[in-house]
Scaffold this motif. Sequence first.
Motif, PDB file in Angstrom:
ATOM      1  N   THR A 162       0.847  -1.187   0.000  1.00 21.80           N
ATOM      2  CA  THR A 162       0.000   0.000   0.000  1.00 21.80           C
ATOM      3  C   THR A 162       0.888   1.244   0.000  1.00 21.80           C
ATOM      4  O   THR A 162       2.002   1.229   0.521  1.00 21.80           O
ATOM      5  CB  THR A 162      -0.936   0.087   1.226  1.00 21.80           C
ATOM      6  OG1 THR A 162      -0.148   0.188   2.420  1.00 21.80           O
ATOM      7  CG2 THR A 162      -1.848  -1.120   1.307  1.00 21.80           C
ATOM      8  N   ALA A 163       0.359   2.306  -0.621  1.00 22.01           N
ATOM      9  CA  ALA A 163       0.969   3.632  -0.542  1.00 22.01           C
ATOM     10  C   ALA A 163      -0.122   4.608  -0.153  1.00 22.01           C
ATOM     11  O   ALA A 163      -1.312   4.305  -0.270  1.00 22.01           O
ATOM     12  CB  ALA A 163       1.606   4.027  -1.868  1.00 22.01           C
ATOM     13  N   ARG A 164       0.260   5.808   0.294  1.00 19.39           N
ATOM     14  CA  ARG A 164      -0.702   6.792   0.791  1.00 19.39           C
ATOM     15  C   ARG A 164      -0.550   8.116   0.051  1.00 19.39           C
ATOM     16  O   ARG A 164       0.566   8.539  -0.236  1.00 19.39           O
ATOM     17  CB  ARG A 164      -0.468   7.071   2.274  1.00 19.39           C
ATOM     18  CG  ARG A 164      -0.317   5.844   3.133  1.00 19.39           C
ATOM     19  CD  ARG A 164       0.155   6.246   4.530  1.00 19.39           C
ATOM     20  NE  ARG A 164       0.651   5.079   5.249  1.00 19.39           N
ATOM     21  CZ  ARG A 164       1.520   5.129   6.238  1.00 19.39           C
ATOM     22  NH1 ARG A 164       2.004   6.308   6.628  1.00 19.39           N
ATOM     23  NH2 ARG A 164       1.914   4.034   6.843  1.00 19.39           N
ATOM     24  N   VAL A 165      -1.685   8.737  -0.206  1.00 21.03           N
ATOM     25  CA  VAL A 165      -1.660  10.086  -0.766  1.00 21.03           C
ATOM     26  C   VAL A 165      -1.343  11.093   0.334  1.00 21.03           C
ATOM     27  O   VAL A 165      -0.567  12.030   0.147  1.00 21.03           O
ATOM     28  CB  VAL A 165      -2.994  10.412  -1.460  1.00 21.03           C
ATOM     29  CG1 VAL A 165      -2.991  11.841  -1.988  1.00 21.03           C
ATOM     30  CG2 VAL A 165      -3.251   9.425  -2.591  1.00 21.03           C
ATOM     31  N   VAL A 184      -1.772  11.284  -8.448  1.00 20.43           N
ATOM     32  CA  VAL A 184      -0.932  10.791  -9.545  1.00 20.43           C
ATOM     33  C   VAL A 184       0.478  10.500  -9.053  1.00 20.43           C
ATOM     34  O   VAL A 184       1.062   9.447  -9.376  1.00 20.43           O
ATOM     35  CB  VAL A 184      -0.912  11.806 -10.708  1.00 20.43           C
ATOM     36  CG1 VAL A 184       0.167  11.442 -11.731  1.00 20.43           C
ATOM     37  CG2 VAL A 184      -2.276  11.862 -11.386  1.00 20.43           C
ATOM     38  N   ARG A 185       1.050  11.406  -8.271  1.00 21.76           N
ATOM     39  CA  ARG A 185       2.415  11.191  -7.768  1.00 21.76           C
ATOM     40  C   ARG A 185       2.500   9.926  -6.913  1.00 21.76           C
ATOM     41  O   ARG A 185       3.438   9.130  -7.037  1.00 21.76           O
ATOM     42  CB  ARG A 185       2.856  12.391  -6.937  1.00 21.76           C
ATOM     43  CG  ARG A 185       3.227  13.622  -7.750  1.00 21.76           C
ATOM     44  CD  ARG A 185       3.394  14.803  -6.834  1.00 21.76           C
ATOM     45  NE  ARG A 185       4.488  15.666  -7.176  1.00 21.76           N
ATOM     46  CZ  ARG A 185       4.907  16.681  -6.433  1.00 21.76           C
ATOM     47  NH1 ARG A 185       4.304  16.940  -5.284  1.00 21.76           N
ATOM     48  NH2 ARG A 185       5.921  17.433  -6.808  1.00 21.76           N
ATOM     49  N   ALA A 186       1.521   9.744  -6.029  1.00 20.67           N
ATOM     50  CA  ALA A 186       1.528   8.567  -5.158  1.00 20.67           C
ATOM     51  C   ALA A 186       1.349   7.294  -5.975  1.00 20.67           C
ATOM     52  O   ALA A 186       1.986   6.263  -5.682  1.00 20.67           O
ATOM     53  CB  ALA A 186       0.434   8.690  -4.104  1.00 20.67           C
ATOM     54  N   GLY A 187       0.509   7.335  -6.985  1.00 19.07           N
ATOM     55  CA  GLY A 187       0.330   6.170  -7.845  1.00 19.07           C
ATOM     56  C   GLY A 187       1.584   5.827  -8.622  1.00 19.07           C
ATOM     57  O   GLY A 187       1.956   4.653  -8.754  1.00 19.07           O
ATOM     58  N   ARG A 188       2.247   6.842  -9.148  1.00 23.10           N
ATOM     59  CA  ARG A 188       3.519   6.619  -9.850  1.00 23.10           C
ATOM     60  C   ARG A 188       4.552   5.974  -8.922  1.00 23.10           C
ATOM     61  O   ARG A 188       5.276   5.054  -9.311  1.00 23.10           O
ATOM     62  CB  ARG A 188       4.082   7.945 -10.351  1.00 23.10           C
ATOM     63  CG  ARG A 188       3.430   8.526 -11.579  1.00 23.10           C
ATOM     64  CD  ARG A 188       4.132   9.837 -11.912  1.00 23.10           C
ATOM     65  NE  ARG A 188       3.456  10.601 -12.949  1.00 23.10           N
ATOM     66  CZ  ARG A 188       3.385  11.915 -12.940  1.00 23.10           C
ATOM     67  NH1 ARG A 188       3.941  12.619 -11.959  1.00 23.10           N
ATOM     68  NH2 ARG A 188       2.759  12.540 -13.931  1.00 23.10           N
TER      69      ARG A 188
END
Length: 333
Positions: A162-165, A184-188
């Motif tokens: 998992t990553a977080r915005v 977008v940055r977090a998804g990248r």
Amino acid sequence: MSTATNRPRIAVTLGDPAGVGPELIAKLLSRPENTAAADIVLISDETELKAAGEDAGVAVAYASDPAAGVPVLHDNSAGRPVEVFTRREPTEAGGRWALDNLRIALGMVKRGEADAILFAPLNKTSLHLAGMTENDELRWFEDVLGVEGFTSELNVLPGLWTARVTSHVSLAEVDAGITHENVVRAGRLLDQVLRESGLQAPRIGVCALNPHAGENGRFGRHELDVIAPAVAGLKGEGIDAKGPFPSDTIFLRARAGEFDGVLTMYHDQGQIAMKLMGFDGGVTIAGGLPVPICTPAHGTAFDVVGKGIAHTGSIQNAFDLAVRIGGRRAATA
């Protein structure tokens, strides 16, 4: 990196001395398969390593010569506070020691002498008592390393990331952080780190912010106006992203194997699910920095210090991840 063997060089610190970190590192390094997997630099001193071994019931082998085939001790006895460390509670002295050792590890990164960092659990109260003004260690890492790009904590269980915005902010501040650019940055970043870990085509599911994914705007328009367009933007960049999906069901789909990673909008949206699914094996990795920096997802566990029952699943997984990503970096350097 270690050019003689092309193995990764891992800088290791023992975390807050009041917690279970030292004994966890001692147990980790008592396993020959671990010390054979990387060139390990221990940033500590003989006093801490001796106490760690006593708590863990193992002997910690180390040397000053890299050719000895055991972890190398970067002796920081000169940086040890004059105060005796109080155990099982946050202290300014413990925070200073933890930060000083981490600062040495980050210096190794700046000089190209480390392919990854592994640190044992820290205590944020200790760090703040010691003068850290940032909300968390990731922001402190950014400052020390001079990183200006997007960074995020990522949490890892076997088979799911998992990553977080947004991360360590109050819930009242989350709304302002949910922007098209941040999603977008977090998804990248999640896609990038998944690829660095060895996945060639990561599948990412994106959480909604509002209940029921907003019910087509009835409970808020974040999904319609921000998150869905950001997901479309990620797809346009060739990233396999889908969503937004309601956060109360997305982890059921992820657990079933539909996604390799889940992008969450705020801290507990992902952390509650991840800790329920695998508290004793979770790993936190700092993404967006020059090298992977890995640590167990659990805390300092003051209540079990010195009892010999601290679980090594998370520290082992954190070490394995540091070796895997660090090794890929070493091989291409």
